[in-house]
Scaffold this active site. Sequence first.
Site, PDB file in Angstrom:
ATOM      1  N   ILE A 179       0.904  -1.156   0.000  1.00 26.02           N
ATOM      2  CA  ILE A 179       0.000   0.000   0.000  1.00 26.02           C
ATOM      3  C   ILE A 179       0.940   1.201   0.000  1.00 26.02           C
ATOM      4  O   ILE A 179       1.925   1.243   0.743  1.00 26.02           O
ATOM      5  CB  ILE A 179      -0.941  -0.011   1.227  1.00 26.02           C
ATOM      6  CG1 ILE A 179      -1.806   1.247   1.295  1.00 26.02           C
ATOM      7  CG2 ILE A 179      -0.208  -0.187   2.533  1.00 26.02           C
ATOM      8  CD1 ILE A 179      -2.869   1.194   2.424  1.00 26.02           C
ATOM      9  N   SER A 180       0.673   2.179  -0.879  1.00 22.91           N
ATOM     10  CA  SER A 180       1.622   3.277  -1.056  1.00 22.91           C
ATOM     11  C   SER A 180       1.654   4.222   0.147  1.00 22.91           C
ATOM     12  O   SER A 180       0.712   4.295   0.933  1.00 22.91           O
ATOM     13  CB  SER A 180       1.267   4.075  -2.314  1.00 22.91           C
ATOM     14  OG  SER A 180       1.167   3.215  -3.425  1.00 22.91           O
ATOM     15  N   GLN A 181       2.757   4.960   0.214  1.00 28.83           N
ATOM     16  CA  GLN A 181       2.968   5.980   1.258  1.00 28.83           C
ATOM     17  C   GLN A 181       1.879   7.056   1.153  1.00 28.83           C
ATOM     18  O   GLN A 181       1.583   7.538   0.049  1.00 28.83           O
ATOM     19  CB  GLN A 181       4.345   6.577   0.977  1.00 28.83           C
ATOM     20  CG  GLN A 181       4.774   7.722   1.819  1.00 28.83           C
ATOM     21  CD  GLN A 181       6.061   8.338   1.259  1.00 28.83           C
ATOM     22  OE1 GLN A 181       6.617   7.868   0.267  1.00 28.83           O
ATOM     23  NE2 GLN A 181       6.509   9.387   1.891  1.00 28.83           N
TER      24      GLN A 181
END
Length: 222
Positions: free
Chosen positions: A62-64
Amino acid sequence: METPEGSRRRVMVRRHLAARGIRDQRVLSAMGLVPREEFVPADMAESAYDDGPLLIGWGQTISQPYIVALAVEALSIGRDDLVLDVGTGSGYAAAVMSQLASRVVSVERIPALAAAAARRLGRLGYDNVEVVCGDGSIGWPESAPYDAVCVSAAGPGVPSQLIDQLSEGGRLVMPTEGPTGQVLISGIRRRDEFERREIAAVRFVPLLGAGGYDPPAGWDGF
Ligand code: SAM
């Protein structure tokens, strides 16, 4: 009464997003509404509001939060917009964009991740997101044209199919490989032109498929 997660989310929006230059109030509100702890594995819920990517299984992330906000801000999503999200992963970015758009079509190539994200988004009530399983590196022509396309896996360049599926004036954000590493690029389609600019240096998992890199040997999916 604010929950502990609500309080951490508020701090994340202030400290990791607003203080680092995210200005669009609609984006800040959307990021302040979506419960990121629901999109990460239960044993990582404590880290859900740290400003970093987290593993979600199948070697994916899951992206930053800051990068999600930066990408979504660059897409200038309007209330009536139809959005294509390539790389559903956990469904978090799709949920954020669903707060700004009319509808989000989100494509994930790993069937187990697509199924889990569809269940999660349904349970949380994000009913203007449709998750589909397939090779999003060539877009999702069935629902085109899109007002905005968000790609959250890095390819060698922007696939022409994604540009073709943009409406006139449509925006696209995608990480691509540059001479010194990955860069997040943002572009806008004007007639037959695609005007692009670089936004930031980034690090994303690879976009695999016909418009991206070859899948690993032995992969029998798409
Ligand atoms: N947006 C996601 C989120 O909010 O959790 C994070 C996405 S993760 C950084 C990148 C995702 O892109 C992975 O789930 C990966 O399986 C997916 N992916 C890679 N190539 C793809 C392709 N050709 N089509 C669709 N999804 C792809």
